[in-house]
Design an enzyme around this catalytic site. Structure first.
Site, PDB file in Angstrom:
ATOM      1  N   SER B  38     -25.708  -7.706   5.703  1.00  0.00           N
ATOM      2  CA  SER B  38     -25.578  -9.120   5.347  1.00  0.00           C
ATOM      3  C   SER B  38     -24.183  -9.649   5.649  1.00  0.00           C
ATOM      4  O   SER B  38     -23.956 -10.848   5.671  1.00  0.00           O
ATOM      5  CB  SER B  38     -25.898  -9.329   3.874  1.00  0.00           C
ATOM      6  N   LYS B  87     -20.013 -10.193  -0.824  1.00  0.00           N
ATOM      7  CA  LYS B  87     -20.202 -11.429  -0.075  1.00  0.00           C
ATOM      8  C   LYS B  87     -18.870 -12.176  -0.016  1.00  0.00           C
ATOM      9  O   LYS B  87     -17.905 -11.821  -0.679  1.00  0.00           O
ATOM     10  CB  LYS B  87     -21.259 -12.348  -0.749  1.00  0.00           C
TER      11      LYS B  87
END
Lengths: 153, 154
Positions: B38, B87
Site C-alpha cells: 500500500s 501510511k
C-alpha cells in the site's frame, strides 16, 4: 579510586532501577491521580482536590485488548490527544446504545464510554465512540487515600 | 559456588539488557517490517515478501505529538485494534480533504492518512480520519535491505 568506583556502582544501580521502573510503568501497572468529578461517587466523591483519589492502572490488558462492559479505563482523548480521560465502558463493539434522540450501534473496533456522574461528564455522548486503540490501561484499585482503598469492578 | 555465581551474574546482565532493550523499543525507536504494497514505491516496490523493507520507527515524536503533513506514521487500526498500519499523513487537523464526492474537514485532534499506492491502500478514504492518539511512531529510515537504505521525509 575507591570513591570513583563507588559512584560508578551507585550510578549503574540507579540507572538500572530507573529503566526497570519505566518498563514496569509502561507495561505492567502505574499509579495515576483522578482529576475532576466526572466519575463521582466512584472516584473523588468530594470536590476538594487535596483528596484526589489515586488509582492503580494495569497495562496487561493491552496485550490482548480484552475489555468488558463495566471496566473503568484510561484512554487518550480523541479530540485532545495530549489529555487522558478516565471513564467506564458501557458499550462494546456491536452493541446498541440509546442516546437522547436515537439508538446508536457501536462500530467494530470501538467502545462507548461514559462517566458515572452523567451530569458532569465529557464522554461518548459528546465525542462519540472511541477506537479501542486509544485505551492506555484499566483501573483496578483505588490506592489513596487509605480510607478509600478498594477494588474496582 | 563459582559456577552458580557466574550463572547468576550472566542472568542478571541478560535480564538488565532485556529490560533496557524493551524500554528503548517502547520509548525511543524500534525496527519493524513493512507488509503489503500500500506504500509502494516508497516501501516494498516489488511484490516479493523475501524483500520486505524494514524501517526505523522513531517514538520521540509521541512526547509532543508534533506531526506534519507528509510524515509516514505507524498507527493502530481504528477498526482492528490489534493491527498496525503504516501510511502517510496527508491532512492535519483543520485542513480540507477532497474525497470522491465531497470535501471533508479534518476534525480537531485527528489526521487524514493515505497510502502512497492509492489503488491498493486501505486508509482514511475507507475508515475516515484517525485520532492522533492512535499513532505509535514515525518512520524515519529504511534500514533493510542494504541497497534500499534511505532517509524518509525531511
Amino acid at each position: 579510586m575507591g570513591i570513583q568506583n563507588l559512584l560508578w556502582q551507585v550510578t549503574k544501580k540507579a540507572f538500572t532501577g530507573g529503566i526497570i521502573g519505566l518498563t514496569i510503568s509502561d507495561r505492567c501497572c502505574s499509579v495515576v491521580p483522578v482529576r475532576g468529578d466526572s466519575m463521582s461517587p466512584t472516584f473523588n466523591p468530594q470536590r476538594n482536590s487535596y483528596l484526589d483519589d489515586y488509582v492503580l492502572v494495569e497495562k496487561f490488558c493491552l496485550q490482548d485488548y480484552k475489555f468488558a462492559r463495566g471496566d473503568v479505563v484510561v484512554f487518550s482523548s480523541p479530540t485532545h490527544y495530549r489529555d487522558r480521560y478516565i471513564k467506564r465502558i458501557v458499550g462494546l463493539p456491536g452493541e446498541w446504545i440509546s442516546s437522547s434522540r436515537d439508538v446508536i450501534r457501536v462500530p467494530e473496533g470501538h467502545c462507548w464510554v461514559e462517566g458515572d456522574n452523567k451530569a458532569s461528564s465529557l464522554d461518548s455522548r459528546t465525542f462519540g465512540p472511541i477506537p479501542l486503540g486509544l485505551i492506555r490501561g484499566r483501573v483496578t484499585n483505588v490506592v489513596w487515600p487509605p480510607q478509600r482503598v478498594s477494588k474496582i469492578g
